[in-house]
Design an enzyme around this catalytic site. Sequence first.
Site, mmCIF file in Angstrom:
data_model
loop_
_atom_site.group_PDB
_atom_site.id
_atom_site.type_symbol
_atom_site.label_atom_id
_atom_site.label_comp_id
_atom_site.label_asym_id
_atom_site.label_seq_id
_atom_site.Cartn_x
_atom_site.Cartn_y
_atom_site.Cartn_z
ATOM 1 N N GLU A 55 5.583 -13.779 -2.750
ATOM 2 C CA GLU A 55 4.556 -12.736 -2.870
ATOM 3 C C GLU A 55 3.211 -13.376 -3.168
ATOM 4 O OE1 GLU A 55 3.992 -9.323 -2.619
ATOM 5 O OE2 GLU A 55 1.992 -9.930 -3.303
ATOM 6 N N ARG A 128 2.155 4.294 -8.626
ATOM 7 C CA ARG A 128 2.716 3.199 -7.815
ATOM 8 C C ARG A 128 2.914 1.928 -8.640
ATOM 9 N NH1 ARG A 128 2.086 -2.067 -5.427
ATOM 10 N NH2 ARG A 128 3.044 -2.028 -3.377
ATOM 11 N N ARG A 206 -9.126 8.776 -3.544
ATOM 12 C CA ARG A 206 -7.977 8.935 -4.430
ATOM 13 C C ARG A 206 -8.304 8.440 -5.834
ATOM 14 N NH1 ARG A 206 -3.371 6.947 -1.037
ATOM 15 N NH2 ARG A 206 -2.244 7.072 -2.991
ATOM 16 N N ASP A 325 5.933 -1.279 5.925
ATOM 17 C CA ASP A 325 4.655 -1.045 6.606
ATOM 18 C C ASP A 325 4.366 -2.102 7.668
ATOM 19 O OD1 ASP A 325 4.174 1.176 5.107
ATOM 20 O OD2 ASP A 325 2.479 0.350 3.984
#
Length: 434
Positions: A55, A128, A206, A325
């Site tokens: 990551e 999230r 948002r 995604d």
Amino acid sequence: MAPYTDGTASSNSEANEDQGVKPSGIRVIIVGAGFAGLTAAIECTRKGHSCLVLESYKTTNAQLGDIISFGSNSSRIFQRWPGINEKLTPICHTSKCLKYKTWDGEDIYTQWWGTEEENFGKRYNGHRGEIHSIIFDHAVSQGVEIRLGQQVTEYFENEHEAGVVSNGERIVGDVVLGADGVRSKARQLVLGYDDKPKPSGYAIYRAWLSSEDLAKNALTKDLVIHGDTHTGWLGPDIHFLAASIKNGKEFSWVFTHKDTRDVDEGWSEPGDVDDACRILEGWDPAVHAMVRMTPPEKLVDWKLVYRDPLPTWISPKARTALIGDAAHPFLPTSIQGASQAMEDGACLAVCLELAGKDHVDDALRAFEKIRYDRVRRIQKTGETTRDQWHKADFDNLKKNPEAIKLKREEWVLNHDAESHAYKVYPEVISSLRG
Ligand SMILES: Cc1cc2nc3c(=O)[nH]c(=O)nc-3n(C[C@H](O)[C@H](O)[C@H](O)COP(=O)(O)OP(=O)(O)OC[C@H]3O[C@@H](n4cnc5c(N)ncnc54)[C@H](O)[C@@H]3O)c2cc1C
């Protein structure tokens, strides 16, 4: 279990042996620790495969993001992981209905989440970053090796193995999963060309904030002082959704609006309160109050990019697969982007288990065949729901309020990706072998 060729033996095969899971010998390299990558890692570990996750973020970034939704189809996956339901439940949204209003604040319709919704199963909607931290910690607790601060720059494969170059180091496994998000680099290996995103014509403002000020304001207090609520305002080419969470203590709002700027200008930028209010001219004063009460640093303008459906998600030698995604970005109005990313991981883990180490290519081909049409059909619901709300017959909404009701479809929400993969794999494999 053979080590990855950089000499670092993966630890999770040993952890799993302790828990009685027979190691499959399959070494899986996963690029990206979003929900696609973490789910694939946890599900592969459950099936005895060995996983290494790479990551690029240097930390788990618990503060990043705002509201994200997991439908009952992916919550089913969470619920198989020990202790996760207990951790997610207290931080997730719990309202019993979604109230719809016109843009200027008139009540139109209330959609109750009754028995039918309960029969689909539990869903989790929450922050999230908070949910991601819980799942990240769970993956680590299951023995998944996650290396942070890793920038994967190259993908390669041959008939026998696949690998990546990360921070200049060559790492080899049996299979690579490109779970590297909407700007995926893995896509280049799979497609053989650089697939450019297109503007969708829409962006979203948002925000996630404390409810403290909203509770003191006459226009907004009813949204937060009675526990969790969920309200949607609909108008031509804009929809505004607001939800309170954690018994009304925290608050999230998002609104989708037309946006014609080029995608190269950046996909996510700090939002501007005055710009947001200008777009909402003539809208309910309660909506303006929410936007005005948002601390500027909490406001994000998130561009919605669109990609044509990819012709394939797997590389020429079928040793690298795109998931989440990277394979299929979703519009938020599908409310399924994260869920479909998770279904990919659950399905792939089963396909690898059933195919075995010597037939990883079969596993990847079967994965694509099992998932492709379902994903494409669900992607389309993002456009249909957006159009249902943005292009409603606003003059006649009162006469036919059910027309704006969010569709809750059994084939989407009752799906169990793991058991479905076990069921259809033999048939899919024989059809692939002709
Ligand atoms: C920081 C962040 C915040 C988000 N906030 C929200 C939100 O508030 N609401 C919402 O609905 N959706 C949000 N999303 C998107 C949402 O998480 C995804 O749409 C969905 O969950 C599918 O997940 P994914 O794992 O496929 O992709 P992502 O969640 O985008 O994960 C992809 C991961 O791959 C990593 N990565 C990319 N390239 C490389 C590379 N070359 N080397 C190593 N690692 C790489 C990225 O850092 C990222 O962690 C956010 C995504 C991110 C990354």
